[in-house]
Scaffold this motif. Structure first.
Motif, PDB file in Angstrom:
ATOM      1  N   LEU A 372     -96.471 -39.275-116.915  1.00  0.00           N
ATOM      2  CA  LEU A 372     -95.387 -38.251-117.453  1.00  0.00           C
ATOM      3  C   LEU A 372     -94.369 -37.676-117.024  1.00  0.00           C
ATOM      4  O   LEU A 372     -93.539 -37.141-117.470  1.00  0.00           O
ATOM      5  CB  LEU A 372     -97.004 -37.545-118.599  1.00  0.00           C
ATOM      6  N   LYS A 376     -90.791 -39.712-118.753  1.00  0.00           N
ATOM      7  CA  LYS A 376     -92.027 -39.198-120.021  1.00  0.00           C
ATOM      8  C   LYS A 376     -91.679 -40.773-121.293  1.00  0.00           C
ATOM      9  O   LYS A 376     -92.402 -40.567-122.094  1.00  0.00           O
ATOM     10  CB  LYS A 376     -91.227 -38.057-120.611  1.00  0.00           C
ATOM     11  N   GLU A 377     -90.320 -40.699-120.975  1.00  0.00           N
ATOM     12  CA  GLU A 377     -89.888 -41.837-122.431  1.00  0.00           C
ATOM     13  C   GLU A 377     -91.278 -43.361-121.520  1.00  0.00           C
ATOM     14  O   GLU A 377     -91.328 -43.812-122.901  1.00  0.00           O
ATOM     15  CB  GLU A 377     -88.445 -42.379-122.053  1.00  0.00           C
ATOM     16  N   TYR A 379     -94.023 -42.459-120.829  1.00  0.00           N
ATOM     17  CA  TYR A 379     -95.354 -42.286-121.252  1.00  0.00           C
ATOM     18  C   TYR A 379     -95.465 -42.325-122.616  1.00  0.00           C
ATOM     19  O   TYR A 379     -96.815 -43.098-123.387  1.00  0.00           O
ATOM     20  CB  TYR A 379     -95.310 -40.975-120.827  1.00  0.00           C
ATOM     21  N   HIS A 380     -94.087 -41.886-123.345  1.00  0.00           N
ATOM     22  CA  HIS A 380     -94.444 -41.969-124.555  1.00  0.00           C
ATOM     23  C   HIS A 380     -94.560 -43.679-125.262  1.00  0.00           C
ATOM     24  O   HIS A 380     -95.221 -43.917-125.844  1.00  0.00           O
ATOM     25  CB  HIS A 380     -92.511 -41.434-125.454  1.00  0.00           C
ATOM     26  N   ALA A 383     -97.495 -44.758-124.894  1.00  0.00           N
ATOM     27  CA  ALA A 383     -98.371 -43.531-125.921  1.00  0.00           C
ATOM     28  C   ALA A 383     -98.578 -44.169-127.656  1.00  0.00           C
ATOM     29  O   ALA A 383     -99.426 -43.845-127.901  1.00  0.00           O
ATOM     30  CB  ALA A 383     -98.061 -42.541-125.737  1.00  0.00           C
ATOM     31  N   THR A 384     -97.552 -44.967-127.490  1.00  0.00           N
ATOM     32  CA  THR A 384     -97.253 -44.980-129.241  1.00  0.00           C
ATOM     33  C   THR A 384     -96.722 -46.812-129.532  1.00  0.00           C
ATOM     34  O   THR A 384     -97.574 -47.124-130.663  1.00  0.00           O
ATOM     35  CB  THR A 384     -95.845 -44.631-129.697  1.00  0.00           C
ATOM     36  N   HIS A 410    -104.126 -40.092-127.396  1.00  0.00           N
ATOM     37  CA  HIS A 410    -104.534 -38.742-127.507  1.00  0.00           C
ATOM     38  C   HIS A 410    -104.939 -38.384-128.422  1.00  0.00           C
ATOM     39  O   HIS A 410    -105.015 -39.194-129.848  1.00  0.00           O
ATOM     40  CB  HIS A 410    -102.798 -39.072-127.126  1.00  0.00           C
TER      41      HIS A 410
END
Ligand code: M3L
Ligand code: AKG
Length: 519
Positions: A372, A376-377, A379-380, A383-384, A410
């Motif tokens: 993260l 961040k990208e 991680y995103h 996470a998706t 999450h």
């Protein structure tokens, strides 16, 4: 000025007015000292009279008996009895206003703090904040309307959560009431407020008593509810240095177990698992029987296509690489199940005529935090984007989850990281259009590199007599290759079952059940 700052300003003004200015004025008028905290006026209040026991909600007002009778002080001249009542009412109102502002401000402060934590990218640290500062919503009854903080409690919700014997089975805690037999226009006919409860008589004649704490929990925000519902604690992230401070407990010799002590012990084990993601239990008898018995003290063992309690070696008894002697990279188990096991346990019973087979643990939450902060990208994406898994080695089966799941899952309510699902060897499809899967691989490569950082890999040579229990939703495990005969036993335990045990031991049945209606 932000709304938060404006509220703070309003709160500060109100606070000054009510606590410091008002009594000063009253002192001038009363001609006698009025302390902001030790005074009360025996004012008549509405039927929702709060009992006399002073509580933090008790309004801050001047006490009648401190008024010198017949005295020609300014107070008497300036204020007729009705004027006195007016002053008292205003002080009471200000006291209530102040209290409401206090509660709102505290909530805003907490929310701002947890939002700040979220913004700072510590989705798993939110829990620490909410858990550490359980807040008391203000429960009020005003002309037949029950409020928690500034929220009006809907009558249908109240009636549906009546806890009386005819609405709730007192032993099974199941609702007996047919929710939709409640008239849509159900209303409160009369209500009486007591220190810890509110009694309601409904328009359909039914009578209910509501514990104020139950109402407070229901009025709590989603973070607070999740903390109690999930038994969240302050998650302690770790790397290889955890080897110097391993979470562990020594099992009492079998000879002295009795329920209370065992529960206390199991509570200690689960507390460590909840916080660190794993715990060793030392001084165990190095037998499958002792191992199974201890695991069953947490909850029943989950049956899978590998069986229930497992006792395995490198013989491909089940067509999975765990039943070989090759090295296994850090992974979480059961990514082919819709609901991966919550706990996994390994007790090395023996390893003869060979070497190797060291165990690897990696804190998946720590690795996620590093990703993260570094990308961040990526991680995103993890996470998706949903990923599928499969277990297809055993004859006649190919187990797959009913849908794909992200690597980093999450909690929709709190934003907290809930689960890491990572097993490159069992991975099936990545749920992206084929020509776009490259972005998932690029993100996953970054996560893989973090998992494989030496400083994140905690290696341990398990020994007979030491049982390792870990959170399979957070901690990845693996092993080095080995030679010779190596025998391990253990078991899977469902997430819901171990969290239930943890909460019952940690919070106690009453608090856990009180939280049910809160959602
Ligand atoms: C049952 N026992 C723990 C011995 C092995 C199970 C194999 C687990 C599988 N490789 C996975 O990653 O889910
Ligand atoms: O043999 C070991 O130490 C671990 C095996 C493994 O990874 C598993 O059973 O999931």
């Amino acid at each position: 000025m932000s709304s938060f700052a404006a509220l703070r300003r309003a709160h500060a003004d109100a606070r000054f007015k009510c606590i410091f200015l008002r009594p000063t004025l009253a002192s001038q008028r009363l001609g006698c000292p009025v302390s902001p905290f030790s005074c009360r006026l025996n004012s008549s209040t509405s039927e929702s009279h709060v009992s006399d026991a002073p509580t933090e909600e008790t309004p801050i007002v001047a006490s009648e008996k401190t008024v010198p009778s017949g005295d020609d002080t300014l107070f008497h001249k300036a204020l007729t009895p009705s004027g006195r009542r007016d002053l008292a009412d205003r002080i009471i109102q200000d006291g209530k206003e102040l209290h409401k502002l206090n509660v709102e401000l505290k909530n805003l402060q907490r929310f701002a703090r947890s939002t700040e934590l979220l913004v700072k990218g510590s989705p798993w640290k939110v829990a620490k904040h909410w858990f550490a500062t359980p807040f008391k919503e203000d429960v009020t009854l005003d002309n037949g309307v029950i409020r928690v903080g500034s929220q009006t409690v809907p009558n249908i919700w109240l009636r549906d959560n009546c806890q009386c014997n005819s609405c709730m089975h007192q032993e099974t805690r199941q609702r007996l009431l047919d929710t939709f037999s409640i008239p849509e226009d159900i209303s409160i006919k009369t209500a009486a407020e007591f220190r810890t409860a509110i009694e309601v008589t409904w328009s359909d004649g039914h009578q209910s008593t509501y514990d104020k704490d139950l109402l407070r929990e229901a009025g709590a925000n989603s973070e607070k509810k999740a903390v109690i519902r999930q038994g969240q604690v302050d998650i302690h992230l770790w790397n290889a240095s955890i080897a110097e401070s391993k979470p562990q407990l020594n099992w009492e010799p079998e000879s002295r177990p009795h329920e209370k002590r065992v529960d206390k012990f199991i509570q200690g084990v689960l507390q460590r698992i909840r916080r660190f993601g794993f715990c060793y239990v030392n001084r165990m008898k190095a037998t499958p029987e002792a191992t199974e018995k201890l695991l069953r003290r947490i909850a029943f063992i989950r049956e899978t296509h590998y069986g229930g309690f497992y006792d395995f070696t490198a013989d491909l008894a089940s067509k999975d690489t765990a039943y070989t002697n090759i090295a296994l990279g850090a992974h979480t188990d059961n990514t082919y199940f819709s609901d991966p096991a919550g706990l996994q346990a390994f007790h090395l019973l023996s390893h003869t005529d060979g070497k190797g087979g060291a165990s690897l643990l990696v804190d998946g939450f720590k690795a996620a935090e590093e990703l993260l902060h570094s990308d961040k990208e990526a991680y995103h994406i993890l996470a998706t984007v949903h990923v599928h898994g499969h277990a297809s080695g055993n004859d006649g089966i190919s187990i797959q989850p009913y849908k794909g799941f992200p690597v980093l899952e999450h909690d929709a309510e709190t934003g907290a990281l809930l689960r890491v699902r990572w097993n490159p060897s069992d991975r099936a499809a990545v749920e992206l259009p084929l020509e776009e899967v490259g972005k998932w691989y690029a993100a996953a490569r970054k996560f893989d590199a973090i998992l494989k950082r030496k400083e994140n890999e905690y290696w341990e040579q398990l020994q007979p007599g030491t049982l390792l229990i870990f959170d399979n939703w957070r901690v990845l495990h693996g092993r080095s290759a080995f030679t010779g005969k190596r025998r391990i036993c253990g078991g899977y335990i469902n997430r819901d079952d171990w969290i239930s045990k943890y909460k019952m031991l940690h919070f106690g049945k009453e608090d856990v059940l009180k939280n049910l209606a809160a959602g």
